[in-house]
Design a protein around this motif. Structure first.
Motif, PDB file in Angstrom:
ATOM      1  N   LEU A 141       0.839  -1.191   0.000  1.00 16.79           N
ATOM      2  CA  LEU A 141       0.000   0.000   0.000  1.00 16.79           C
ATOM      3  C   LEU A 141       0.875   1.242   0.000  1.00 16.79           C
ATOM      4  N   ALA A 142       0.318   2.297  -0.509  1.00 14.03           N
ATOM      5  CA  ALA A 142       0.992   3.590  -0.418  1.00 14.03           C
ATOM      6  C   ALA A 142       0.079   4.501   0.369  1.00 14.03           C
ATOM      7  N   VAL A 143       0.660   5.416   1.091  1.00 16.02           N
ATOM      8  CA  VAL A 143      -0.183   6.403   1.759  1.00 16.02           C
ATOM      9  C   VAL A 143       0.063   7.739   1.092  1.00 16.02           C
ATOM     10  N   THR A 181     -12.446  13.152  -1.012  1.00 14.51           N
ATOM     11  CA  THR A 181     -11.821  14.386  -1.452  1.00 14.51           C
ATOM     12  C   THR A 181     -11.332  15.218  -0.276  1.00 14.51           C
ATOM     13  N   ASN A 182     -11.856  14.937   0.896  1.00 11.83           N
ATOM     14  CA  ASN A 182     -11.468  15.717   2.064  1.00 11.83           C
ATOM     15  C   ASN A 182     -10.578  14.951   3.029  1.00 11.83           C
ATOM     16  N   ASN A 183     -10.283  13.699   2.723  1.00 10.31           N
ATOM     17  CA  ASN A 183      -9.489  12.923   3.654  1.00 10.31           C
ATOM     18  C   ASN A 183      -8.033  13.352   3.600  1.00 10.31           C
ATOM     19  N   VAL A 184      -7.392  13.404   4.745  1.00 11.59           N
ATOM     20  CA  VAL A 184      -6.003  13.824   4.787  1.00 11.59           C
ATOM     21  C   VAL A 184      -5.083  12.708   4.330  1.00 11.59           C
ATOM     22  N   MET A 185      -5.366  11.507   4.818  1.00 12.31           N
ATOM     23  CA  MET A 185      -4.515  10.385   4.456  1.00 12.31           C
ATOM     24  C   MET A 185      -5.339   9.395   3.669  1.00 12.31           C
ATOM     25  N   GLU A 220     -11.399 -16.802   3.814  1.00  5.52           N
ATOM     26  CA  GLU A 220     -11.685 -15.424   3.390  1.00  5.52           C
ATOM     27  C   GLU A 220     -11.249 -14.476   4.503  1.00  5.52           C
ATOM     28  N   VAL A 221      -9.968 -14.216   4.526  1.00  2.00           N
ATOM     29  CA  VAL A 221      -9.363 -13.423   5.593  1.00  2.00           C
ATOM     30  C   VAL A 221      -8.463 -12.361   4.964  1.00  2.00           C
ATOM     31  N   LEU A 222      -8.575 -11.144   5.487  1.00  2.00           N
ATOM     32  CA  LEU A 222      -7.753 -10.030   5.027  1.00  2.00           C
ATOM     33  C   LEU A 222      -6.948  -9.491   6.206  1.00  2.00           C
ATOM     34  N   GLY A 223      -5.651  -9.369   6.038  1.00  2.00           N
ATOM     35  CA  GLY A 223      -4.811  -8.750   7.063  1.00  2.00           C
ATOM     36  C   GLY A 223      -4.413  -7.353   6.619  1.00  2.00           C
ATOM     37  N   VAL A 224      -4.500  -6.396   7.529  1.00  2.00           N
ATOM     38  CA  VAL A 224      -4.179  -5.006   7.176  1.00  2.00           C
ATOM     39  C   VAL A 224      -3.075  -4.471   8.085  1.00  2.00           C
ATOM     40  N   PHE A 225      -2.011  -4.031   7.458  1.00  2.00           N
ATOM     41  CA  PHE A 225      -0.911  -3.412   8.196  1.00  2.00           C
ATOM     42  C   PHE A 225      -0.709  -2.002   7.675  1.00  2.00           C
ATOM     43  N   PHE A 226      -0.773  -1.044   8.572  1.00  2.00           N
ATOM     44  CA  PHE A 226      -0.472   0.351   8.237  1.00  2.00           C
ATOM     45  C   PHE A 226       0.697   0.794   9.095  1.00  2.00           C
ATOM     46  N   ALA A 227       1.760   1.265   8.462  1.00  2.00           N
ATOM     47  CA  ALA A 227       2.823   1.901   9.244  1.00  2.00           C
ATOM     48  C   ALA A 227       2.395   3.349   9.459  1.00  2.00           C
ATOM     49  N   PRO A 228       2.716   3.927  10.617  1.00  2.00           N
ATOM     50  CA  PRO A 228       2.314   5.315  10.831  1.00  2.00           C
ATOM     51  C   PRO A 228       2.776   6.221   9.690  1.00  2.00           C
ATOM     52  N   ALA A 229       1.875   7.070   9.249  1.00  2.00           N
ATOM     53  CA  ALA A 229       2.155   7.930   8.108  1.00  2.00           C
ATOM     54  C   ALA A 229       3.321   8.862   8.372  1.00  2.00           C
ATOM     55  N   SER A 230       3.615   9.093   9.645  1.00  2.00           N
ATOM     56  CA  SER A 230       4.676  10.022   9.985  1.00  2.00           C
ATOM     57  C   SER A 230       6.042   9.354  10.029  1.00  2.00           C
ATOM     58  N   ASN A 232       8.674   4.922   6.885  1.00  2.00           N
ATOM     59  CA  ASN A 232       8.045   3.902   6.069  1.00  2.00           C
ATOM     60  C   ASN A 232       6.541   4.153   6.030  1.00  2.00           C
ATOM     61  N   SER A 233       6.179   5.147   5.288  1.00  2.00           N
ATOM     62  CA  SER A 233       4.774   5.535   5.230  1.00  2.00           C
ATOM     63  C   SER A 233       4.041   4.616   4.271  1.00  2.00           C
ATOM     64  N   SER A 234       3.824   3.441   4.716  1.00  2.00           N
ATOM     65  CA  SER A 234       3.229   2.464   3.819  1.00  2.00           C
ATOM     66  C   SER A 234       2.558   1.387   4.627  1.00  2.00           C
ATOM     67  N   GLY A 235       2.066   0.426   3.950  1.00  2.00           N
ATOM     68  CA  GLY A 235       1.430  -0.687   4.621  1.00  2.00           C
ATOM     69  C   GLY A 235       1.274  -1.810   3.639  1.00  2.00           C
ATOM     70  N   GLU A 236       0.519  -2.813   4.042  1.00  2.00           N
ATOM     71  CA  GLU A 236       0.272  -3.913   3.119  1.00  2.00           C
ATOM     72  C   GLU A 236      -1.032  -4.602   3.467  1.00  2.00           C
ATOM     73  N   LEU A 237      -1.651  -5.149   2.430  1.00  2.00           N
ATOM     74  CA  LEU A 237      -2.827  -5.990   2.600  1.00  2.00           C
ATOM     75  C   LEU A 237      -2.367  -7.419   2.401  1.00  2.00           C
ATOM     76  N   THR A 238      -2.841  -8.318   3.238  1.00  2.00           N
ATOM     77  CA  THR A 238      -2.518  -9.732   3.070  1.00  2.00           C
ATOM     78  C   THR A 238      -3.816 -10.489   2.837  1.00  2.00           C
ATOM     79  N   PHE A 239      -3.855 -11.239   1.756  1.00  2.00           N
ATOM     80  CA  PHE A 239      -5.074 -11.962   1.384  1.00  2.00           C
ATOM     81  C   PHE A 239      -4.941 -13.428   1.779  1.00  2.00           C
ATOM     82  N   GLY A 240      -5.945 -13.942   2.467  1.00  2.00           N
ATOM     83  CA  GLY A 240      -5.944 -15.357   2.844  1.00  2.00           C
ATOM     84  C   GLY A 240      -5.264 -15.624   4.165  1.00  2.00           C
ATOM     85  N   GLY A 241      -4.943 -14.594   4.903  1.00  2.00           N
ATOM     86  CA  GLY A 241      -4.290 -14.781   6.194  1.00  2.00           C
ATOM     87  C   GLY A 241      -3.754 -13.456   6.680  1.00  2.00           C
TER      88      GLY A 241
END
Ligand SMILES: *[C@@H]1O[C@H](CO)[C@@H](O)[C@H](O)[C@H]1NC(C)=O
Ligand SMILES: *[C@@H]1O[C@H](CO)[C@@H](O)[C@H](O)[C@H]1NC(C)=O
Ligand SMILES: *[C@@H]1O[C@H](CO)[C@@H](O)[C@H](O)[C@H]1NC(C)=O
Ligand SMILES: *[C@@H]1O[C@H](CO)[C@@H](O)[C@H](O)[C@H]1NC(C)=O
Length: 403
Positions: free
Chosen positions: A41-43, A75-79, A206-216, A219-228
């Motif tokens: 993911l990109a932020v 359109t108004n979201n900061v991140m 049917e499982v989604l894992g979500v990782f967000f590194a703090p935008a500040s 490593n302003s990024s994250g990842e989606l994991t499908f299936g676990g």
């Protein structure tokens, strides 16, 4: 909204789902939780005129409470957390918003490059978001996540009417399939990207894992994991709770949660949602009043957020969110907006702003809180459709000083 002509298609799909889960071991290339596939993911920090982030998020919450499908004010979201997904064969890549608070996947008509796999279903889709409606023709096409997760016949909207968010070609809807009900004219519900990954045996649960590194952080990024979920991103195990039975939160990734500030209970156990499409953490107005008086914050007109002095910051207690048997701690540093991003919210460079805000209505709505990015950047989240549960885990950022 487009009137929904309810068909039997989803009911017919249910036994098939059960069949697949039973026969997973006999499938040709099942993906198991031990080999989940990830999508980077990109932020995007929206620096062109996001003002009053709280008002924008609140519009999303209020539209949801009123029974809207979702209501991101993109359109108004900061991140904006975005992923690049491929559509067509060969795929064209589009930058889409990662949204667990809505379930339709769509791209803008003007960006869409049709290939031999693009098929106009003849249906019309229409999704009401807080900042406007998105509508157009419903297609099926091949969708590619990363390079290895290929979904055939994914239903996608091709939007003629859109939100027009700069740098965004569409949405990746990761919410429950029920939110698609009534959004496409000739279908009852529309199988989501997650549903099809599972039905087409690309993932074994049917499982989604979500990782967000703090935008500040750097490593302003994250990842989606499908299936676990990605074990390398968590510290300790994942703790799950069932989806709440309280409506309307139950139609989303809804959970029960209670909240304490320091030793003081400010919100009794109640239902709300976990949402990657909301920036801040929202609590009902009665709980917010207690939070405001405990922190001593004053409502800042420029940002719409509570502002505290550096002395008050030094005195800040942790905020404890209890979900099931586990209490998740938001340290003082986790409760403040990243100071390096103050200008993006119309704040002053040396201001200290709190990321806990009021939903604008009192508790008891059945959708009382929203755990948005500011929570999800501190705790890994797992969205498990197969077992109707949501899980959380600590990460290297849970207690980090990033803001
Ligand atoms: C996708 O649809 C086409 C025709 O529309 C069909 O031939 C094909 O089998 C379908 N693929 C899957 C995986 O359902
Ligand atoms: C960013 O990631 C790299 C590689 O994983 C790591 O070495 C570095 O310490 C990280 N930086 C921050 C600020 O977390
Ligand atoms: C959530 O809270 C509601 C209301 O108190 C309660 O009925 C329900 O059992 C709780 N748990 C779940 C999983 O919904
Ligand atoms: C931004 O902040 C200034 C005061 O610092 C205020 O006058 C202005 O109205 C704010 N803009 C918005 C859009 O809220």
């Amino acid at each position: 909204m487009v009137p929904s002509t309810r068909s039997l298609s989803f009911l017919l799909a249910l036994p098939a789902l059960a069949f697949f889960s039973l026969s997973a071991s006999a499938l040709p290339h099942p993906r198991t939780a031990s080999s989940p596939a990830t999508l980077k993911l990109a932020v995007r920090i929206n620096s062109y005129g996001i003002k009053n982030i709280a008002a924008a998020d609140r519009a999303r919450i209020q539209a949801r409470q009123a029974g809207g499908s979702s209501s991101i004010s993109a359109t108004n979201n900061v991140m904006l957390y975005t992923a690049d997904i491929g559509v067509g064969s060969p795929p064209t890549y589009y930058t889409v918003l990662v949204d667990t608070g809505s379930s339709n996947t769509w791209i803008e008509d003007e960006a869409y490059k049709k290939t031999a796999t693009s098929h106009d279903t003849g249906g019309i889709f229409w999704v009401a978001y807080g900042s406007g409606d998105v509508a157009g023709e419903e297609y099926t096409d091949t969708v590619t996540l990363n390079s290895d997760l290929v979904i055939d016949n994914q239903s996608i909207g091709v939007a003629r009417v859109s939100l027009g968010t700069e740098g965004l070609d569409g949405f990746l809807g990761l919410g429950p399939v029920g939110l698609t009900r009534g959004t496409v004219s000739n279908q009852g519900q529309v199988a989501t990207v997650m549903d099809n990954l599972y039905h087409q045996e690309t993932i074994s649960s049917e499982v989604l894992g979500v990782f967000f590194a703090p935008a500040s952080s750097d490593n302003s990024s994250g990842e989606l994991t499908f299936g676990g979920y990605d074990t390398s991103k968590i510290t300790g195990g994942v703790s799950y709770v069932p989806i709440t039975s309280t409506s309307p939160a139950s139609g989303y990734w809804g959970i029960n949660q209670s909240i304490s500030y320091g030793d003081t209970l400010i919100l009794d156990e109640t239902a709300g949602i976990v949402d990657t499409g909301t920036t801040l953490i929202y609590i009902p107005s009665d709980a917010f009043d207690k939070y405001q008086s405990a922190t001593g914050g004053t409502l800042d007109e420029a940002t719409g957020l509570l502002k505290i002095s550096s002395d008050q910051y030094d005195q800040l207690s942790s905020l404890y969110l209890t979900i099931g048997e586990v209490t998740y701690e938001l340290t003082p540093n986790a409760q403040i907006w990243p100071r390096s991003l103050n200008s993006a919210i119309n704040g002053t460079s040396d201001g200290i702003y709190l990321v806990v805000s009021s939903s604008g209505s009192s508790s008891g709505s059945g959708d009382d809180f929203t755990n948005g990015y500011c929570f999800l950047e501190r705790f890994y989240s797992v969205f498990d459709t197969t077992n109707s549960q949501v899980g959380f885990a600590t990460t290297e950022y849970t207690y980090a000083t990033t803001n």
